[in-house]
Design an enzyme around this catalytic site. Structure first.
Site, PDB file in Angstrom:
ATOM      1  N   GLY A   5      74.007  52.725  29.662  1.00 57.90           N
ATOM      2  CA  GLY A   5      73.724  51.405  30.242  1.00 57.90           C
ATOM      3  C   GLY A   5      74.594  50.342  29.585  1.00 57.90           C
ATOM      4  NE  ARG A  66      71.781  55.329  32.658  1.00 60.86           N
ATOM      5  CZ  ARG A  66      71.514  54.604  31.577  1.00 60.86           C
ATOM      6  NH1 ARG A  66      71.795  55.070  30.387  1.00 60.86           N
ATOM      7  NH2 ARG A  66      70.969  53.409  31.684  1.00 60.86           N
ATOM      8  CG  ASP A  97      68.802  57.416  23.209  1.00 67.83           C
ATOM      9  OD1 ASP A  97      69.377  56.996  24.234  1.00 67.83           O
ATOM     10  OD2 ASP A  97      67.608  57.742  23.192  1.00 67.83           O
ATOM     11  CB  THR A 119      71.127  50.297  23.992  1.00 68.54           C
ATOM     12  OG1 THR A 119      69.908  50.213  24.768  1.00 68.54           O
ATOM     13  CG2 THR A 119      70.712  50.629  22.561  1.00 68.54           C
ATOM     14  CG  ASP A 121      66.638  50.272  25.880  1.00 64.80           C
ATOM     15  OD1 ASP A 121      66.463  49.304  26.643  1.00 64.80           O
ATOM     16  OD2 ASP A 121      66.974  51.398  26.277  1.00 64.80           O
ATOM     17  CG  ASP A 123      66.344  52.821  21.998  1.00 64.19           C
ATOM     18  OD1 ASP A 123      67.477  52.388  21.732  1.00 64.19           O
ATOM     19  OD2 ASP A 123      66.119  53.556  22.972  1.00 64.19           O
ATOM     20  NE  ARG A 165      66.632  54.919  28.403  1.00 66.76           N
ATOM     21  CZ  ARG A 165      67.230  55.241  29.541  1.00 66.76           C
ATOM     22  NH1 ARG A 165      66.704  56.144  30.320  1.00 66.76           N
ATOM     23  NH2 ARG A 165      68.354  54.667  29.896  1.00 66.76           N
TER      24      ARG A 165
END
Ligand code: F6P
Length: 313
Positions: A5, A66, A97, A119, A121, A123, A165
């Protein structure tokens, strides 16, 4: 290369990486569309001018994807051979990731790889912040501010779904900074009945309207909104922020993070460092083994959950 992304700050990182590398007399190539372009042999030469006028732009001018093909060993082998044929000695991968997992696999084939966490996110283990997170939460808070206007005018409950996510970092940060009454995240079990009771208690205590922030990882905000409406009888609306959180000009924080991490990554590649992701911890740039970055779980900030519970009453 940018992969997975897109996020705001990727362009700032590419710009810094290219110019630092050129200052070290390296030859620099960009790979189009992530691992898809690596397997399809889509490389473009990059000079200083080709990365001009992009620091302020969201997205990634290299394109991203992706790639399913890179998940196969034949696809990875093809990508590796494309790199070797061009005499490429090191690859800088920017992504989340999945992209960093790809980088680790490329490293196992014998290519020098360095990763940067990019990202929205936030994360990724090994960094307090990922590139793009700060811009995304600022976008989300801006949206929450606007949704407050309409929620307060109508005296409604506004349920707002944010991205992330499986991670609740965007929801927790944007919810706390946006003054949400309730924040629902995958890391903290919650009971919708208690959320409804709390919303009614808030109403009875004089709150004219309420904001509920839902991380996409806990499920559909539409369903949660329906449940809240039927259990409380309060007029409720749902807004799913979606990909708007991924776009826009990167904040100063993200431009600085991207530029400084990119510099360190290029210095690392020049020194023969491989299988490392650079992140930031307590204000300092820190290296993490790329396998740890993609397999270990990032600590979740429980304190912020408690704080949000305390100050949202
Ligand atoms: O990883 C970034 C992210 O925006 C997540 O927050 C979200 O779940 C996902 O990507 C959406 O992916 P796509 O753009 O492929 O729909």
């Amino acid at each position: 290369m940018t992969s997975g992304g897109d996020c705001p700050g990727m362009n700032a990182a590419i710009r810094a990486a290219v110019r630092v590398a050129l200052s070290l007399n390296m030859e620099v190539w960009g790979i189009k569309n992530g691992y898809a372009g690596m397997t399809a042999n889509e490389f473009i030469p990059l000079d200083s001018r080709s990365v001009g006028d992009i620091i302020q732009k969201g997205g990634t001018f290299l394109g991203t994807a992706r790639s399913e093909e890179f998940k196969t060993s034949a696809g990875r082998q093809r990508a590796f051979e494309n790199l070797k044929r061009r005499g490429i000695e090191g690859v800088l991968v920017l992504g989340g990731d999945g992209s960093l997992t790809g980088a680790a696999m490329l490293g196992e084939l014998g290519m020098n790889v360095v990763g940067l966490p990019a990202t929205i996110d936030n994360d990724i283990y090994g960094t307090d912040y990922t590139i793009g997170f700060d811009t995304a939460v600022n976008t989300a808070v801006d949206a929450i501010n606007k949704l407050r206007d309409t929620a307060s005018s109508h005296g409604r409950v506004m349920v707002i779904e944010v991205m992330g996510r499986h991670c609740g970092a965007i929801a927790l940060t944007a919810g706390l900074a946006g003054g949400a009454e309730s924040i629902l995240i995958p890391e903290e079990p919650f009971d919708l009945d208690s959320v409804c009771k709390q919303l009614l208690a808030s109403k009875n205590a004089g709150k004219q309207y309420s904001i509920v922030v839902v991380a996409e990882g806990v499920g559909s905000a539409l369903k949660i909104g329906d449940t809240i409406a039927s259990k409380t009888g309060l007029e409720t609306r749902v807004s799913v922020l979606g990909h708007i959180q991924r776009g826009g000009a990167p904040t100063v924080f993200d431009r600085m993070l991207a530029s400084t991490l990119a510099e360190r990554a290029v210095f690392g590649l020049a020194a023969g460092v491989t299988q490392v992701m650079y992140g930031v911890h307590a204000g300092r740039i820190v290296p993490t083994n790329i396998h740890d970055a993609v397999t270990k779980k990032k600590n979740f900030n429980e304190d912020l959950c408690q704080l949000s519970g305390m100050i949202s009453k």
